[in-house]
Motif scaffolding. Structure first.
Motif, mmCIF file in Angstrom:
data_model
loop_
_atom_site.group_PDB
_atom_site.id
_atom_site.type_symbol
_atom_site.label_atom_id
_atom_site.label_comp_id
_atom_site.label_asym_id
_atom_site.label_seq_id
_atom_site.Cartn_x
_atom_site.Cartn_y
_atom_site.Cartn_z
ATOM 1 N N VAL A 193 -27.223 -41.040 -46.897
ATOM 2 C CA VAL A 193 -26.380 -41.556 -45.817
ATOM 3 C C VAL A 193 -27.138 -41.483 -44.495
ATOM 4 C CG1 VAL A 193 -24.222 -40.887 -46.942
ATOM 5 C CG2 VAL A 193 -25.321 -39.305 -45.382
ATOM 6 N N ILE A 194 -26.686 -42.275 -43.531
ATOM 7 C CA ILE A 194 -27.289 -42.267 -42.203
ATOM 8 C C ILE A 194 -26.979 -40.928 -41.550
ATOM 9 C CG2 ILE A 194 -27.256 -43.369 -39.944
ATOM 10 C CD1 ILE A 194 -26.461 -45.979 -41.372
ATOM 11 N N PHE A 195 -28.031 -40.243 -41.117
ATOM 12 C CA PHE A 195 -27.842 -38.882 -40.592
ATOM 13 C C PHE A 195 -29.048 -38.558 -39.711
ATOM 14 C CE2 PHE A 195 -27.146 -34.475 -40.226
ATOM 15 C CZ PHE A 195 -25.910 -34.141 -40.769
ATOM 16 N N GLY A 196 -28.799 -38.261 -38.442
ATOM 17 C CA GLY A 196 -29.899 -37.964 -37.526
ATOM 18 C C GLY A 196 -29.939 -38.988 -36.410
ATOM 19 N N LYS A 197 -31.125 -39.305 -35.947
ATOM 20 C CA LYS A 197 -31.273 -40.246 -34.825
ATOM 21 C C LYS A 197 -31.673 -41.616 -35.346
ATOM 22 C CE LYS A 197 -33.049 -40.404 -30.103
ATOM 23 N NZ LYS A 197 -33.080 -41.859 -30.038
ATOM 24 N N GLY A 198 -31.018 -42.645 -34.818
ATOM 25 C CA GLY A 198 -31.354 -43.990 -35.252
ATOM 26 C C GLY A 198 -30.640 -45.039 -34.438
ATOM 27 N N ILE A 199 -31.000 -46.292 -34.694
ATOM 28 C CA ILE A 199 -30.423 -47.415 -33.966
ATOM 29 C C ILE A 199 -29.807 -48.395 -34.957
ATOM 30 C CG2 ILE A 199 -32.676 -48.583 -33.890
ATOM 31 C CD1 ILE A 199 -31.755 -49.853 -31.232
ATOM 32 N N PHE A 200 -28.583 -48.821 -34.649
ATOM 33 C CA PHE A 200 -27.874 -49.808 -35.474
ATOM 34 C C PHE A 200 -27.773 -51.093 -34.669
ATOM 35 C CE2 PHE A 200 -24.568 -52.064 -37.602
ATOM 36 C CZ PHE A 200 -24.537 -51.594 -38.908
ATOM 37 N N VAL A 201 -28.162 -52.203 -35.285
ATOM 38 C CA VAL A 201 -28.153 -53.502 -34.600
ATOM 39 C C VAL A 201 -27.225 -54.439 -35.355
ATOM 40 C CG1 VAL A 201 -29.526 -55.454 -33.815
ATOM 41 C CG2 VAL A 201 -30.532 -53.151 -33.820
ATOM 42 N N TRP A 202 -26.204 -54.947 -34.665
ATOM 43 C CA TRP A 202 -25.294 -55.913 -35.259
ATOM 44 C C TRP A 202 -25.880 -57.321 -35.149
ATOM 45 C CZ3 TRP A 202 -23.599 -51.382 -33.299
ATOM 46 C CH2 TRP A 202 -22.593 -50.698 -33.987
ATOM 47 N N SER A 203 -25.439 -58.206 -36.005
ATOM 48 C CA SER A 203 -25.956 -59.580 -36.002
ATOM 49 C C SER A 203 -25.595 -60.326 -34.724
ATOM 50 C CB SER A 203 -25.412 -60.349 -37.218
ATOM 51 O OG SER A 203 -23.988 -60.314 -37.229
ATOM 52 N N ASN A 204 -24.557 -59.838 -34.004
ATOM 53 C CA ASN A 204 -24.178 -60.489 -32.733
ATOM 54 C C ASN A 204 -24.982 -59.967 -31.542
ATOM 55 O OD1 ASN A 204 -23.118 -57.960 -32.317
ATOM 56 N ND2 ASN A 204 -20.966 -58.620 -32.241
ATOM 57 N N GLY A 205 -25.892 -59.011 -31.781
ATOM 58 C CA GLY A 205 -26.752 -58.512 -30.716
ATOM 59 C C GLY A 205 -26.336 -57.167 -30.148
ATOM 60 N N ASN A 206 -25.141 -56.690 -30.469
ATOM 61 C CA ASN A 206 -24.725 -55.363 -30.012
ATOM 62 C C ASN A 206 -25.565 -54.281 -30.705
ATOM 63 O OD1 ASN A 206 -22.784 -56.737 -28.637
ATOM 64 N ND2 ASN A 206 -21.049 -56.042 -29.869
ATOM 65 N N THR A 207 -25.795 -53.159 -30.012
ATOM 66 C CA THR A 207 -26.594 -52.080 -30.596
ATOM 67 C C THR A 207 -25.967 -50.723 -30.278
ATOM 68 O OG1 THR A 207 -28.014 -51.811 -28.642
ATOM 69 C CG2 THR A 207 -28.738 -53.384 -30.331
ATOM 70 N N TYR A 208 -26.188 -49.782 -31.201
ATOM 71 C CA TYR A 208 -25.884 -48.372 -30.928
ATOM 72 C C TYR A 208 -27.161 -47.582 -31.160
ATOM 73 C CZ TYR A 208 -24.471 -43.534 -31.501
ATOM 74 O OH TYR A 208 -24.396 -42.175 -31.379
ATOM 75 N N ASP A 209 -27.582 -46.833 -30.167
ATOM 76 C CA ASP A 209 -28.810 -46.039 -30.250
ATOM 77 C C ASP A 209 -28.441 -44.586 -29.940
ATOM 78 O OD1 ASP A 209 -31.299 -44.939 -30.236
ATOM 79 O OD2 ASP A 209 -32.158 -46.257 -28.702
ATOM 80 N N GLY A 210 -28.530 -43.721 -30.962
ATOM 81 C CA GLY A 210 -28.140 -42.333 -30.738
ATOM 82 C C GLY A 210 -28.141 -41.537 -32.022
ATOM 83 N N TYR A 211 -27.295 -40.533 -32.052
ATOM 84 C CA TYR A 211 -27.260 -39.605 -33.186
ATOM 85 C C TYR A 211 -26.124 -39.956 -34.139
ATOM 86 C CZ TYR A 211 -30.755 -36.769 -30.880
ATOM 87 O OH TYR A 211 -31.930 -36.340 -30.321
ATOM 88 N N TRP A 212 -26.362 -39.622 -35.430
ATOM 89 C CA TRP A 212 -25.414 -39.958 -36.497
ATOM 90 C C TRP A 212 -25.155 -38.735 -37.363
ATOM 91 C CZ3 TRP A 212 -23.981 -45.262 -37.433
ATOM 92 C CH2 TRP A 212 -24.635 -46.180 -36.601
ATOM 93 N N GLU A 213 -23.992 -38.751 -38.011
ATOM 94 C CA GLU A 213 -23.661 -37.720 -38.994
ATOM 95 C C GLU A 213 -22.758 -38.345 -40.049
ATOM 96 O OE1 GLU A 213 -20.959 -33.771 -38.932
ATOM 97 O OE2 GLU A 213 -22.713 -33.664 -37.615
ATOM 98 N N ASP A 214 -23.175 -38.244 -41.326
ATOM 99 C CA ASP A 214 -22.404 -38.798 -42.448
ATOM 100 C C ASP A 214 -22.061 -40.269 -42.243
ATOM 101 O OD1 ASP A 214 -22.441 -36.392 -43.827
ATOM 102 O OD2 ASP A 214 -20.631 -35.665 -42.824
ATOM 103 N N GLY A 215 -23.051 -41.028 -41.754
ATOM 104 C CA GLY A 215 -22.889 -42.476 -41.651
ATOM 105 C C GLY A 215 -22.158 -42.975 -40.432
ATOM 106 N N MET A 216 -21.786 -42.071 -39.518
ATOM 107 C CA MET A 216 -21.052 -42.472 -38.326
ATOM 108 C C MET A 216 -21.686 -41.847 -37.087
ATOM 109 S SD MET A 216 -18.556 -44.522 -39.022
ATOM 110 C CE MET A 216 -17.815 -45.168 -40.535
ATOM 111 N N PRO A 217 -21.548 -42.498 -35.899
ATOM 112 C CA PRO A 217 -22.081 -41.910 -34.665
ATOM 113 C C PRO A 217 -21.480 -40.536 -34.411
ATOM 114 C CG PRO A 217 -21.519 -44.208 -34.308
ATOM 115 C CD PRO A 217 -21.008 -43.855 -35.666
ATOM 116 N N LYS A 218 -22.327 -39.574 -34.100
ATOM 117 C CA LYS A 218 -21.863 -38.215 -33.798
ATOM 118 C C LYS A 218 -22.881 -37.570 -32.864
ATOM 119 C CE LYS A 218 -19.239 -34.577 -34.160
ATOM 120 N NZ LYS A 218 -19.110 -33.798 -35.397
ATOM 121 N N GLY A 219 -22.450 -37.264 -31.637
ATOM 122 C CA GLY A 219 -23.338 -36.685 -30.652
ATOM 123 C C GLY A 219 -23.657 -37.684 -29.556
ATOM 124 N N ASN A 220 -24.756 -37.466 -28.867
ATOM 125 C CA ASN A 220 -25.125 -38.344 -27.752
ATOM 126 C C ASN A 220 -25.580 -39.712 -28.262
ATOM 127 O OD1 ASN A 220 -24.620 -36.339 -25.824
ATOM 128 N ND2 ASN A 220 -26.672 -35.463 -26.106
#
Length: 766
Positions: A193-220
């Motif tokens: 599962v996604i866990f740690g630091k990473g960037i998620f990019v949606w096909s519409n151009g939106n992005t989330y860049d930060g920390y993850w836990e169990d596949g979901m954003p968690k932290g900064n």
């Protein structure tokens, strides 16, 4: 057509009548292979003897009794070289063999249409290879023991793709996952599962860049739109923990002021990680059929493709094996033992298998259960009730949610909570049958967070310790004078502590927390709580407890337990071989094995031991040890441990966990969640022999006799400071004994000796 050829065809048709589909499939893939032009008698003789006159490898075709078929190079009754093996269930292997093992490059195919082409090692998919599933999944990359391990690319049948690092069959490390809808994630993974630091990019151009836990954003983290506006803050699915600030761009000053961050979680809920195809049976589980060996008399051999042959390596007296059915088997075994003793220079009358290779190793007698149940009337019954009441109060007490980033004040030794438990109850405590007592929680926020870090469910924790079932007290206190108690399910161990140990632990608590948080696979024992009960009376006696995980808790029976420090003085059990049972803790000088870990595990083990020892040196602690538990997977009906190379068809009905059943761990990657460094680890141990004149040698001589085991291990007793008492002990014992042989030494010296010893008794299984 000649008579001879006609006889061979009739034999082939009679044995393969039930497997025509598999045979046709094999012929479609590889073409029809002509049969050797020999008579039926020649074929039977060849099957019995399996060796050419010159003693060199030769081409052979084998119609095996159960309908399996082999064609290819043959040597010394084993496939050796290039060869093809077709099982009656339709599985097929074509490739390189070495002494009956699939070794080198080859291709394994399943009846479902799935196939693996690449490197093999002792029956396992191991090395670089490509797996094509029956559903269209395609993985190309590194393998270790049938599991994706290392870098690899998996193209899923649904159009998703993962390119990155794998560990034991699951995504772990750095990798990129792209969904069919063009969304993608690049960053860290853990256990699939996604866990740690990473960037998620949606096909519409939106992005989330930060920390993850169990596949979901968690932290900064920062969520950004294509127009340049962004939201930055602390992310959590818990609304009470979620907080942040929205910064609009110049072009959208009022566009998203009412935007709700929870919509991100709703969007991500639809981005599932594809599980992939489940393999029905692993190549290492496929067994070769029985044939007869000229070297082993008329006893049948049966082996799996990972090379576990029942008869084993030939000894000078193996040709006399036909005696074993005439009532003289004990005499023959003794002759063999005497011969082994002569070869190793061991006295014939030695009855200790630690010194005598001629004596088989036996599984120890099994105790029903460790410890004495603390029932009413037991001297510590009231103390147990107090402990259970206190734990229930501490864990069940409402507390605000906390993140893993604790404040320094949480580790302050003065951060403790006293609670009075009157018999009639109070506003915060229930009425009870015990006497009045006081209860203290040390650093409650830290231990609550540690339990969360170790994924301990509060309800399960309370049920294990405070449920209707009583605790069990171990038969005698340890050398330190502490008492040990086990929960009914063996999950937790409770130890009484001296005041100096409590002070030591509170001093190092912050460093301990940071270490176990930084190294998920640390071998250092897990601690879940630190408490104190103040008893009534004039003395106001205080009993301090620490709650820790039981390293050897398992559904498997633990047959052998070793407590290893790397020192020799006093490091031997007082019981003889026949007095020990499966609960006896053996020590360094009792050890008669080398522990052999598969390459990836061994590398991780060495790295983690180094990190853990660095932490222990930094905290100036010593006298710790590595606790090792072994479950032997093959035990005969008479209680003897069965070496890997001596397993035979007679043993298949014995009371042991068979190789195919144990290999079920490899079928479903999710089941590997229970297999981690130090827990539920499939491994091998090699027997060692000590010379009687060198009884104090720490590591015996290797014999080549190996046993399959499930291993458990971890570092325990880490709370002994190198204080004035230990320094005096070192000075006194150094006068009478070799200073290097005693346990009480400077932490740096202790760590070096400990590591040197551990790296001698653990080895890579090649």
């Amino acid at each position: 057509m000649s008579k001879e050829h006609g006889g061979v065809l009739r034999a082939w048709e009679s044995t393969m009548r039930k497997t025509q589909a598999a045979k046709k499939r094999a012929n479609n893939i590889f073409g029809i292979t002509s049969m050797a032009n020999v008579t039926n008698n020649d074929l039977e003789d060849d099957t019995d003897k399996g060796v050419s006159i010159s003693g060199e490898a030769y081409f052979a075709e084998k119609i095996l009794p159960n309908g399996d078929y082999y064609t290819g190079q043959w040597y010394d009754n084993f496939p050796d070289g290039q060869g093809k093996y077709l099982w009656t269930d339709g599985c097929m292997y074509l490739g390189e063999w070495h002494k009956g093992k699939t070794m080198g490059k080859g291709r394994f195919s399943w009846p479902s249409g799935a196939s693996y082409e690449g490197e093999f090692k002792t029956g396992y998919m191991d090395g670089t290879g490509t797996y094509i599933g029956s559903n269209g999944d395609n993985y190309k990359g590194k393998w270790v023991m049938n599991m994706k391990h290392g870098h690899g690319i998996l193209n899923y049948s649904n159009g998703d793709c993962y390119d990155g690092e794998w560990r034991r069959g699951l995504q772990e490390g750095h990798g990129k996952y792209q969904w069919q809808n063009k969304n993608y994630y690049i960053g860290e993974w853990k256990n699939g599962v996604i866990f740690g630091k990473g960037i998620f990019v949606w096909s519409n151009g939106n992005t989330y860049d930060g920390y993850w836990e169990d596949g979901m954003p968690k932290g900064n983290g920062t969520y950004q739109w294509p127009d340049g506006s962004f939201y930055v803050g602390n992310w959590s699915k818990d609304p009470d923990e979620q907080n942040g600030t929205y910064y609009p761009s110049e072009s959208s000053l009022a566009a998203n002021l009412e935007w709700d961050p929870t919509t991100v979680y709703n969007e991500l809920a639809g981005c599932k990680i594809c599980v992939g195809e489940r393999v029905s049976i692993m190549p290492s589980q496929k067994r070769l059929a029985t044939w007869y060996s000229s070297k082993g008399g008329d006893k049948p051999r049966r082996m799996s493709v990972d090379g576990r042959v029942s008869v084993g390596v030939e000894r000078p007296l193996d040709k006399m094996s036909l005696w074993e059915n005439d009532g003289n088997s004990n005499g023959l075994r003794q002759v063999r033992r005497d011969l082994d003793c002569e070869l190793l220079g061991i006295p014939h009358n030695d009855a200790n298998p630690k010194f005598n290779l001629g004596l088989p190793l036996k599984a120890p007698k099994l105790e029903k259960r460790q410890g004495e149940t603390i029932s009413k009337g037991h001297r510590n019954y009231e103390l147990m009730l107090n402990l259970q009441l206190g734990i229930r109060h501490s864990v069940g007490r409402p507390a605000p949610a906390t993140s893993f980033d604790l404040k320094a004040s949480a580790f302050d030794p003065k951060d403790k909570i006293w609670t009075r438990f009157p018999r009639e109850g109070s506003k915060y405590t229930p009425p009870h049958q015990s006497y009045e007592f006081k209860w203290k929680d040390y650093c409650p926020v830290v231990f609550r967070t540690l339990r969360k870090l170790f994924k301990v469910d509060p309800a399960d924790y309370m049920i294990s310790i405070c449920g209707d079932n009583a605790l069990r007290e171990l038969s005698s206190p340890g050398k330190s004078g502490s008492f040990f108690y086990l929960t009914y399910d063996d999950r937790y161990m409770i130890k009484t502590m001296k005041k100096s140990e409590v002070k030591m632990f509170l001093r190092m608590l912050s460093a301990y927390y940071n270490h176990v948080r930084s190294f998920e696979n640390t071998l250092v024992i897990k601690y879940y709580g630190l408490h104190c009960v103040k008893l009534p009376g004039t003395t106001q006696k205080k009993v301090r407890f620490i709650i820790m995980g039981n390293l050897l808790r398992s559904d498997y029976t633990i047959h052998r337990r070793f407590d290893l420090k790397g020192s020799s003085l006093g490091r031997i059990t007082e019981k003889n071989e026949f007095e020990t049972d499966n609960t006896t803790i053996l020590k360094d000088l009792d050890l008669n094995f080398i522990f052999k870990l598969q390459k990836a595990w061994y590398q991780e083990f060495c790295w983690q031991i180094e990190k853990d020892c660095e932490f222990l040196v930094q905290e100036r602690t010593m006298d710790y040890s590595l606790l090792v538990g072994l479950h032997f997977r093959e035990i005969s009906t008479n209680g003897e441990l069965i070496p890997c190379q001596r397993r035979n068809s007679e043993n298949e009905s014995t009371d042991h966990i068979s190789r195919p059943n144990a290999d079920q761990l490899l079928l479903d990657p999710k089941r590997w969640a229970s297999v981690k460094l130090g827990s539920n680890m499939p491994a091998r141990v090699e027997r060692t022999i000590r010379k009687p004149e060198l009884e104090l040698q720490l590591v015996g001589e290797q014999t080549g006799e190996c046993y399959e085991v499930i291993m458990f291990f971890g570092i325990i007793d880490i709370l002994q400071d190198y204080d004035i008492t230990k320094k005096l002990e070192h000075a006194y014992k150094s006068i009478h004994y070799d200073p290097t042989s005693i346990s009480a030494v400077d932490p740096k010296q202790y760590s070096k000796r400990f590591r040197d010893f551990i790296f001698k008794v653990f080895a890579e299984d090649t």
